[in-house]
Design a protein around this motif. Sequence first.
Motif, PDB file in Angstrom:
ATOM      1  N   THR A  67      42.791  45.359  18.817  1.00 30.93           N
ATOM      2  CA  THR A  67      43.154  45.911  17.519  1.00 30.93           C
ATOM      3  C   THR A  67      42.457  45.059  16.219  1.00 30.93           C
ATOM      4  N   HIS A  68      42.144  43.912  16.581  1.00 31.96           N
ATOM      5  CA  HIS A  68      41.711  42.853  15.538  1.00 31.96           C
ATOM      6  C   HIS A  68      42.756  42.595  14.439  1.00 31.96           C
ATOM      7  N   LYS A  69      43.811  42.806  15.039  1.00 26.85           N
ATOM      8  CA  LYS A  69      45.171  42.485  14.032  1.00 26.85           C
ATOM      9  C   LYS A  69      45.224  40.846  14.322  1.00 26.85           C
ATOM     10  N   ASP A  70      45.714  40.276  13.088  1.00 25.53           N
ATOM     11  CA  ASP A  70      45.480  38.837  12.876  1.00 25.53           C
ATOM     12  C   ASP A  70      46.831  38.234  13.610  1.00 25.53           C
ATOM     13  N   ILE A  71      47.903  38.964  13.564  1.00 28.23           N
ATOM     14  CA  ILE A  71      49.411  38.521  14.250  1.00 28.23           C
ATOM     15  C   ILE A  71      49.113  38.204  15.589  1.00 28.23           C
ATOM     16  N   PHE A  72      48.169  38.686  16.283  1.00 28.47           N
ATOM     17  CA  PHE A  72      47.880  38.516  17.749  1.00 28.47           C
ATOM     18  C   PHE A  72      47.215  37.130  17.830  1.00 28.47           C
ATOM     19  N   ALA A  73      46.065  37.179  17.171  1.00 31.85           N
ATOM     20  CA  ALA A  73      45.240  35.981  17.201  1.00 31.85           C
ATOM     21  C   ALA A  73      46.166  34.674  16.717  1.00 31.85           C
TER      22      ALA A  73
END
Length: 377
Positions: A67-73
């Motif tokens: 997803t490239h969503k920051d929350i996950f990283a």
Amino acid sequence: MVKDEKAWALEIADKIIAKEEKVFERNRNKVPYNTDENGRFDDWSDRIGWWTNGFWGGMGWQLYNATHKDIFADVARDTEDKMDEVLMNSAWMDHDSGFRWLPTSFANYKLNGDKKSFNRLILAADNMCGRFNPVGNFIKAWNPDDSGNRAGIAIIDCMMNLPLLYWAYKATDDPKYLHVAKLHANTAMKYFIREDGSACHIVQFDPMDGHFIDSIGGQGYGHGSSWTRGQTWAIYGFALSYIHTGEEQYLETSKKVADYFISEIPENGLIPVDFRQPAEPAWEDSTAAAIAACGLLELEKFCDGELKEKYHNAAIRLLETLTNERCDFTDDKDNIVEKCTAAYHDKRHEFAIIYGDYYYIEAIWKLTGKELFIWGK
Ligand code: GLY
């Protein structure tokens, strides 16, 4: 059977991502292992030495990759930082360094080239090499506890930790890591894999002269039984040793256990804790289904024709059954996969366990092409 597998998997992936965005937001400061009676994740940040604590970060990196969503990283990085305490505590450092630092530090290093992650991986790999018993040719699983000195204990699960050593060999050009990993894998082939293709969980060696003493039922039903998650660690673990070394004997061993596992899958497609558990009490372990699916989807890449089809179809059947009967895609609960069991003789059975979710996501990602391969390559 599912007709268009990719479309089916993509549909599930959308449901997983929609759920996990909410789950990660509300659990962003936790390191979960199980859920409570309301289906909410617990927090093992204060028991950070536990072997499963890398899977939450691993979920984060798999979800970030898709997803490239920051929350996950962000959550994955926080978990990795918290786990530094483990590297500073010799009592917590056991053989499960692969489970801890491949889903976290290896994923971070592979995606971002993070130098701290590289350092953590090398420290963990060196500690793992330090657990090698050169007389018995095995990696010691656990440290001493109230039950006594466990210097002669090796367990099948360790096959999943070996990719850390295969990676360290490539990363440093020091073959000691390769030698240790292969010597352990050879010992596991010899002493854990039975004639019928089943694997035992624990082997006790004499740590002084290395001779085989006995096998132990461990997390399965008992001596001579067939703990299903142990079978899946063998299927996936030997496939990984083949991927890293190209040695046919590891591929053949993975196939042997896979053939046995597939022949034991019950009619309903749901996996028990132990293929040899009694009719009562009989418990389920969905984690074994998810891990088996991952292992079989990897294994099929090195097979042709009917064998390839057999492994592929078995993986799809396991995933289809899990998806339809054991997954919760609502955000009422934090977990996806239900009815997981850590060990047959535990007091608690059939609940949510974080690695059930991790391996389920990894398996679905293998079908969608979104997987970040975290097993040392
Ligand atoms: N590695 C321990 C387990 O599979 O429960």
